[in-house]
Design a protein around this motif. Structure first.
Motif, PDB file in Angstrom:
ATOM      1  N   MET A  29       0.820  -1.187   0.000  1.00  0.00           N
ATOM      2  CA  MET A  29       0.000   0.000   0.000  1.00  0.00           C
ATOM      3  C   MET A  29       0.870   1.260   0.000  1.00  0.00           C
ATOM      4  SD  MET A  29      -3.051   1.114   0.051  1.00  0.00           S
ATOM      5  CE  MET A  29      -4.011   2.496   0.466  1.00  0.00           C
ATOM      6  N   LYS A  88       3.915   1.527  -1.084  1.00  0.00           N
ATOM      7  CA  LYS A  88       4.611   1.629  -2.370  1.00  0.00           C
ATOM      8  C   LYS A  88       3.678   2.216  -3.435  1.00  0.00           C
ATOM      9  CE  LYS A  88       7.352  -1.015  -5.609  1.00  0.00           C
ATOM     10  NZ  LYS A  88       7.879  -2.308  -5.974  1.00  0.00           N
ATOM     11  N   ASN A  89       2.412   1.801  -3.426  1.00  0.00           N
ATOM     12  CA  ASN A  89       1.436   2.329  -4.380  1.00  0.00           C
ATOM     13  C   ASN A  89       1.194   3.822  -4.156  1.00  0.00           C
ATOM     14  OD1 ASN A  89       1.097  -0.138  -5.591  1.00  0.00           O
ATOM     15  ND2 ASN A  89      -0.705  -0.686  -4.391  1.00  0.00           N
ATOM     16  N   THR A 143       4.172   5.711  -5.549  1.00  0.00           N
ATOM     17  CA  THR A 143       4.106   5.715  -7.010  1.00  0.00           C
ATOM     18  C   THR A 143       3.074   6.724  -7.492  1.00  0.00           C
ATOM     19  OG1 THR A 143       4.745   3.393  -7.060  1.00  0.00           O
ATOM     20  CG2 THR A 143       3.762   4.281  -9.044  1.00  0.00           C
ATOM     21  N   LEU A 144       1.931   6.768  -6.840  1.00  0.00           N
ATOM     22  CA  LEU A 144       0.881   7.722  -7.200  1.00  0.00           C
ATOM     23  C   LEU A 144       1.348   9.157  -6.976  1.00  0.00           C
ATOM     24  CD1 LEU A 144      -2.027   8.191  -8.118  1.00  0.00           C
ATOM     25  CD2 LEU A 144      -2.716   8.024  -5.723  1.00  0.00           C
ATOM     26  N   SER A 166       3.846  10.049  -9.682  1.00  0.00           N
ATOM     27  CA  SER A 166       3.143  10.257 -10.947  1.00  0.00           C
ATOM     28  C   SER A 166       2.442  11.607 -10.969  1.00  0.00           C
ATOM     29  CB  SER A 166       2.123   9.143 -11.189  1.00  0.00           C
ATOM     30  OG  SER A 166       2.765   7.894 -11.281  1.00  0.00           O
TER      31      SER A 166
END
Length: 99
Positions: free
Chosen positions: A1, A3-4, A7-8, A11
């Motif tokens: 979670m 890591k996501n 990444t978000l 981005s």
């Protein structure tokens, strides 16, 4: 979670940075001599996309604008840039006044 989420966030930072424009927009910047404004007005227009590509190349210049109106003696030059889509699309106009 975690890591996501990282990444978000990365981005989102990339999207914001890529949509930010570092362009200078001149509206009505003029170069003039000490003579009065001439009766003739000539324009040369081009579109600049992404700050790299111009629809007229190097043809949007003082000579092209002067030739468009038959001006032989230039008294004033005006540059007008209008930015659209966060500066990704710019309409550049060179306006020349003279006799």
């Amino acid at each position: 979670m975690k890591k996501n989420l990282m990444t978000l966030a990365a981005s989102a930072a990339f999207v914001v940075a890529s949509l930010t424009s570092c362009m200078t927009i001149n509206s009505g910047a003029a170069i003039s001599s000490n003579s009065p404004v001439g009766p003739k007005v000539g324009e040369a227009n081009s579109t600049i996309i992404l700050g790299m590509w111009s629809s007229q190349g190097e043809q949007n210049n003082i000579k092209t604008a002067a030739d468009a109106a038959g001006i032989k003696k230039v008294s004033h030059v005006e540059y007008i840039d209008k930015a659209f889509l966060l500066g990704l699309w710019v309409k550049h106009t060179t306006r020349v006044y003279g006799e």
